[in-house]
Design an enzyme around this catalytic site. Structure first.
Site, PDB file in Angstrom:
ATOM      1  N   GLY A 257      11.350  35.847  43.007  1.00 51.19           N
ATOM      2  CA  GLY A 257      10.276  35.146  43.698  1.00 51.19           C
ATOM      3  C   GLY A 257       9.329  34.525  42.718  1.00 51.19           C
ATOM      4  O   GLY A 257       9.573  33.470  42.153  1.00 51.19           O
ATOM      5  N   CYS A 258       8.186  35.185  42.467  1.00 51.73           N
ATOM      6  CA  CYS A 258       7.151  34.632  41.599  1.00 51.73           C
ATOM      7  C   CYS A 258       7.648  34.532  40.169  1.00 51.73           C
ATOM      8  O   CYS A 258       8.178  35.487  39.618  1.00 51.73           O
ATOM      9  CB  CYS A 258       5.907  35.511  41.662  1.00 51.73           C
ATOM     10  SG  CYS A 258       4.641  35.057  40.489  1.00 51.73           S
ATOM     11  N   GLY A 259       7.453  33.379  39.561  1.00 49.77           N
ATOM     12  CA  GLY A 259       7.871  33.192  38.175  1.00 49.77           C
ATOM     13  C   GLY A 259       6.772  33.479  37.188  1.00 49.77           C
ATOM     14  O   GLY A 259       6.979  33.356  35.996  1.00 49.77           O
TER      15      GLY A 259
END
Length: 282
Positions: free
Chosen positions: A121-123
């Protein structure tokens, strides 16, 4: 009576795993055993000059593209020539990619260092300070070529057709590069949307093709987040087309960096969130 014994261990090949599953049909609620293809997701550890830097979760395909693209979009290396060697090692616990980089890049490694438990998800998870979120990138230079809506529609149509892993599993994202006519030149897939874009950019770097990116457009099968815009601009690609929505930070950054940002990309319609003057009717 069906039990958990009906579900077999996976057999893997080319980023795919074959499971024997149980499907429930409605409204009869009949149960059937059948094979199913599932996208592989494995831990991928990145090391630079023997220093552990990040652990991503991704699909074990095009791993050198991933390593090179990640190194470049994170600002760890300046060009592909800063990477002297890439070694990929497989183990029961996952994959380790060891990159030998120029000593001059070690300072950049320290400045951008992450301690990640990588996610699909979040990078940005794991950055040490808020100042690390936004890189100091120059605005993309003008003049740009104009983008024909018909080319965007054509590229989106081809994107769906060429997502081989997604067609088999329904679980992967894609990032692609298309020319001004809307013809896709290269496509990469991964369970992580950031990974897919890094793989695409890594491929361009490895084949000395970043110069052509300035006359191309990038397409992603995901939403357009801040980091997706940042990675695209870092590669010098002036247009990003996302199948899903952009975020406020992504839109603001696209305006600042002279990047044409398109969201909700469909063959029949799409939305333009920055620099609409670059669209042309021909």
């Amino acid at each position: 009576m069906l039990t958990d014994e009906c579900i077999s261990l996976p057999q893997t090949e080319e980023g795919l795993a074959t499971f024997h599953i149980v499907r429930c049909e409605t409204p009869s609620l009949a149960l059937h055993e059948m094979p199913d293809l599932i996208a592989q997701e494995v831990p991928i550890a990145l090391q630079f000059n023997g220093i552990s830097h990040a652990v991503l979760l991704g699909t074990p395909l095009d791993l050198e593209d991933l390593a090179v693209g990640f190194s470049y979009t994170e600002g760890i290396v300046r060009t592909h020539s800063d990477i002297y060697d890439v070694q990929v090692q497989h183990s029961p616990d996952g994959i380790v990619i060891d990159l030998d980089i120029a000593s001059a890049c070690l300072q950049q490694l320290k400045l951008r260092r992450r301690q990640l438990a990588g996610r699909t998800g979040c990078g940005l998870c794991g950055l040490e300070s808020l100042q690390d979120v936004k890189r100091a990138l120059p605005a993309l230079p003008e003049p740009f070529y104009n983008v024909a809506p018909a080319a965007v529609a054509k590229a989106l149509h081809q994107l769906r057709q060429q997502q081989v892993l997604h067609q088999k599993t329904g679980a992967t994202h894609a990032a692609a590069l298309a020319n001004q006519a809307g013809e896709i030149q290269v496509i990469r897939e991964d369970v992580g949307r950031h990974n897919a874009l890094d793989k695409l950019i890594g491929h361009l770097l490895r084949h000395d093709a970043l110069a052509t990116a300035a006359q191309s457009l990038a397409l992603v099968s995901s939403r357009a987040s801040f980091e997706m815009v940042q990675k695209t601009a870092a590669a010098g690609i002036p247009t990003l087309v996302a199948v899903s929505a952009p975020t406020t930070l992504a839109t603001q950054l696209a305006k600042e960096l002279n990047l044409l940002l398109i969201g909700f990309g469909r063959e029949q319609h799409f939305n333009v969130y920055s620099h609409p003057h670059r669209l042309t009717s021909f």
